[in-house]
Motif scaffolding. Structure first.
Motif, PDB file in Angstrom:
ATOM      1  N   LYS A  62       0.778  -1.138   0.150  1.00  0.00           N
ATOM      2  CA  LYS A  62      -0.254   0.215  -0.025  1.00  0.00           C
ATOM      3  C   LYS A  62       0.875   1.150   0.021  1.00  0.00           C
ATOM      4  O   LYS A  62       1.526   1.440   0.906  1.00  0.00           O
ATOM      5  CB  LYS A  62      -0.813  -0.090   1.284  1.00  0.00           C
ATOM      6  CG  LYS A  62      -1.859   1.236   1.238  1.00  0.00           C
ATOM      7  CD  LYS A  62      -2.945   1.148   2.345  1.00  0.00           C
ATOM      8  CE  LYS A  62      -3.873   2.053   2.569  1.00  0.00           C
ATOM      9  NZ  LYS A  62      -4.635   2.098   3.618  1.00  0.00           N
ATOM     10  N   ALA A  63       0.855   2.088  -1.247  1.00  0.00           N
ATOM     11  CA  ALA A  63       1.595   3.202  -1.045  1.00  0.00           C
ATOM     12  C   ALA A  63       0.835   4.320  -0.244  1.00  0.00           C
ATOM     13  O   ALA A  63      -0.371   4.457  -0.071  1.00  0.00           O
ATOM     14  CB  ALA A  63       1.261   3.738  -2.517  1.00  0.00           C
ATOM     15  N   ILE A  64       1.810   4.889   0.680  1.00  0.00           N
ATOM     16  CA  ILE A  64       1.304   5.837   1.475  1.00  0.00           C
ATOM     17  C   ILE A  64       2.092   7.140   1.559  1.00  0.00           C
ATOM     18  O   ILE A  64       3.371   7.021   0.778  1.00  0.00           O
ATOM     19  CB  ILE A  64       1.511   5.272   3.124  1.00  0.00           C
ATOM     20  CG1 ILE A  64       2.994   5.244   3.382  1.00  0.00           C
ATOM     21  CG2 ILE A  64       0.649   4.040   3.174  1.00  0.00           C
ATOM     22  CD1 ILE A  64       3.373   4.670   4.926  1.00  0.00           C
ATOM     23  N   ASP A  65       1.781   8.229   2.168  1.00  0.00           N
ATOM     24  CA  ASP A  65       2.614   9.415   2.348  1.00  0.00           C
ATOM     25  C   ASP A  65       3.392   9.137   3.297  1.00  0.00           C
ATOM     26  O   ASP A  65       3.245   9.041   4.523  1.00  0.00           O
ATOM     27  CB  ASP A  65       1.567  10.502   2.658  1.00  0.00           C
ATOM     28  CG  ASP A  65       2.389  11.973   3.161  1.00  0.00           C
ATOM     29  OD1 ASP A  65       3.664  11.879   2.861  1.00  0.00           O
ATOM     30  OD2 ASP A  65       1.629  12.924   3.466  1.00  0.00           O
ATOM     31  N   TRP A  66       4.700   9.059   3.060  1.00  0.00           N
ATOM     32  CA  TRP A  66       5.801   8.638   3.803  1.00  0.00           C
ATOM     33  C   TRP A  66       5.950   9.651   4.932  1.00  0.00           C
ATOM     34  O   TRP A  66       6.456   9.270   5.929  1.00  0.00           O
ATOM     35  CB  TRP A  66       7.020   8.414   2.963  1.00  0.00           C
ATOM     36  CG  TRP A  66       8.263   7.524   3.737  1.00  0.00           C
ATOM     37  CD1 TRP A  66       9.497   8.185   4.167  1.00  0.00           C
ATOM     38  CD2 TRP A  66       8.164   6.265   4.072  1.00  0.00           C
ATOM     39  NE1 TRP A  66       9.975   7.160   4.905  1.00  0.00           N
ATOM     40  CE2 TRP A  66       9.441   6.071   4.547  1.00  0.00           C
ATOM     41  CE3 TRP A  66       7.195   5.534   3.870  1.00  0.00           C
ATOM     42  CZ2 TRP A  66       9.727   4.593   5.123  1.00  0.00           C
ATOM     43  CZ3 TRP A  66       7.535   4.159   4.348  1.00  0.00           C
ATOM     44  CH2 TRP A  66       8.870   3.826   4.735  1.00  0.00           C
ATOM     45  N   ASP A  67       5.675  10.909   4.852  1.00  0.00           N
ATOM     46  CA  ASP A  67       5.943  11.743   5.769  1.00  0.00           C
ATOM     47  C   ASP A  67       4.720  11.512   6.939  1.00  0.00           C
ATOM     48  O   ASP A  67       4.913  11.964   8.152  1.00  0.00           O
ATOM     49  CB  ASP A  67       5.203  13.195   5.145  1.00  0.00           C
ATOM     50  CG  ASP A  67       6.149  14.392   5.880  1.00  0.00           C
ATOM     51  OD1 ASP A  67       7.192  13.898   6.834  1.00  0.00           O
ATOM     52  OD2 ASP A  67       5.678  15.470   6.028  1.00  0.00           O
ATOM     53  N   SER A  68       3.631  10.923   6.650  1.00  0.00           N
ATOM     54  CA  SER A  68       2.641  10.382   7.656  1.00  0.00           C
ATOM     55  C   SER A  68       2.749   8.832   7.930  1.00  0.00           C
ATOM     56  O   SER A  68       1.815   8.273   8.465  1.00  0.00           O
ATOM     57  CB  SER A  68       1.439  10.686   7.126  1.00  0.00           C
ATOM     58  OG  SER A  68       1.195  12.176   6.827  1.00  0.00           O
ATOM     59  N   LYS A  69       3.912   8.484   7.787  1.00  0.00           N
ATOM     60  CA  LYS A  69       4.089   6.824   7.844  1.00  0.00           C
ATOM     61  C   LYS A  69       3.654   6.278   9.356  1.00  0.00           C
ATOM     62  O   LYS A  69       2.995   5.161   9.415  1.00  0.00           O
ATOM     63  CB  LYS A  69       5.333   6.431   7.664  1.00  0.00           C
ATOM     64  CG  LYS A  69       6.522   7.108   8.356  1.00  0.00           C
ATOM     65  CD  LYS A  69       8.087   6.927   7.614  1.00  0.00           C
ATOM     66  CE  LYS A  69       8.905   7.564   8.442  1.00  0.00           C
ATOM     67  NZ  LYS A  69       8.966   8.922   7.892  1.00  0.00           N
ATOM     68  N   GLU A  70       3.948   7.120  10.297  1.00  0.00           N
ATOM     69  CA  GLU A  70       3.752   6.628  11.777  1.00  0.00           C
ATOM     70  C   GLU A  70       2.233   6.825  11.979  1.00  0.00           C
ATOM     71  O   GLU A  70       1.663   5.910  12.576  1.00  0.00           O
ATOM     72  CB  GLU A  70       4.550   7.430  12.638  1.00  0.00           C
ATOM     73  CG  GLU A  70       6.053   7.204  12.590  1.00  0.00           C
ATOM     74  CD  GLU A  70       6.823   8.358  13.784  1.00  0.00           C
ATOM     75  OE1 GLU A  70       6.174   8.797  14.623  1.00  0.00           O
ATOM     76  OE2 GLU A  70       7.975   7.994  13.555  1.00  0.00           O
TER      77      GLU A  70
END
Length: 249
Positions: A62-70
Motif C-alpha cells: 500500500k503506497a502511503i504518504d511517507w511523511d505520515s508513515k507513523e
C-alpha cells in the motif's frame, strides 16, 4: 485493515488475518517503486513477498504518504513499514523494529560539473540542498541548526526522483540522500550525476517497523528473516538489485 492483534490465547504467534499490509513509498527505487507496467516492485518488496510466502500469508503493498508513515501504522491502515526505513531513537518512541538487515549512509550527490567544488560537509555552505520530506537526512538537518543555517535553502521533496530531476536541471546544487537510493538513480544517469564520499550524519540501519503492541507479527517476520539470512536468500535478493551482497552481517 491491519493484521493487528493476536486473537488466540493458546497461540501467542497467531494474528487475526493472514494478509500482511505493507506500507511503503512507491517512489523509492530500488527499495520499493512502480515499474513501467505500474506494478510495485523493488528490493524490499522482493524480501517482503518471500517472507509472506514462507509464513503462508497474503501480502498487500500500500503506497502511503511517507511523511505520515507513523500515523498510517498507528491507525492500522497498514501492518508494517518496510521500505528502507531507518532505525532511529525518535522512531523507536512510536514503533517497534526488526533487527537491522542493512546499513545506510546519507551522502552527497551532485552534477558532474560540480564534483570539484564539494569535498566536505563544510563545502555545502551557501548552497541549495534537496532531500526527501520525512526522511533521515531531513531529520538530521532539522536537528543540526549549525549546518542547516549555513545552507542557502533546503528544498524538501515527496520523493527522491523529483529531487534528482531538479538536480539535473540545475534547480539544486546538491542532494543529501541515502546512498542506496542515490546510487541506484546514478546508475541510470551516469553521464550527468556523481556521488561524493561526503557523509552527512551518522551511519544508520534499515529495519522493518511494527506497531509496538504487535509483538506476534514482529516475532514471526523476524524468525523468517533470520532463516532467509541463514540460507542465503537475502544475499541472492541483494545481488539481484545491487550486484553484490550488501546485507548486514
Amino acid at each position: 485493515m491491519g493484521c493487528g492483534k493476536d486473537t488466540s490465547a493458546d497461540n501467542p504467534s497467531a494474528v487475526s488475518t493472514p494478509k500482511i499490509v505493507v506500507g511503503l513509498d512507491d517512489n523509492y527505487p530500488p527499495m520499493g517503486f512502480k515499474d513501467k507496467n505500474n506494478t510495485i516492485t523493488g528490493f524490499d518488496v522482493d524480501i517482503a513477498k518471500e517472507a509472506a510466502k514462507r509464513l503462508g500469508r497474503e501480502v498487500e503493498f500500500k503506497a502511503i504518504d511517507w511523511d505520515s508513515k507513523e500515523a498510517e501504522l498507528k491507525s492500522k491502515r497498514i501492518d508494517v513499514l518496510w521500505n528502507g526505513l531507518d532505525i532511529t531513537e525518535k522512531r523507536k518512541e512510536n514503533m517497534a523494529f526488526s533487527e537491522p538487515y542493512m546499513e545506510n549512509r546519507q551522502i552527497v550527490f551532485v552534477r558532474k560539473d560540480s564534483v570539484d567544488t564539494i569535498h566536505s560537509v563544510a563545502d555545502l555552505q551557501g548552497k541549495v540542498i534537496g532531500t526527501q520530506s520525512g526522511g533521515t537526512a531531513e531529520e538530521y538537518l532539522d536537528n543540526h541548526a549549525e549546518l542547516k543555517n549555513n545552507l542557502k535553502e533546503v528544498k524538501k521533496y515527496t520523493d527522491y526522483i523529483s529531487a534528482f530531476m531538479d538536480l539535473e536541471n540545475g534547480r539544486l546544487d546538491a542532494i543529501v540522500s541515502d546512498e542506496i537510493t542515490g546510487r541506484y538513480y546514478l546508475s541510470k544517469h551516469p553521464e550527468s550525476l556523481a556521488a561524493l564520499d561526503v557523509v552527512v550524519g551518522p551511519v544508520s540501519d534499515f529495519g522493518i517497523g511494527f506497531r509496538k503492541d504487535d509483538t506476534a507479527l514482529r516475532t514471526e517476520i523476524q524468525k523468517v528473516m533470520d532463516a532467509m539470512k541463514e540460507d542465503g536468500t537475502l544475499a541472492r535478493i541483494s545481488e539481484k538489485w545491487f550486484g553484490k551482497d550488501i546485507m548486514k552481517k
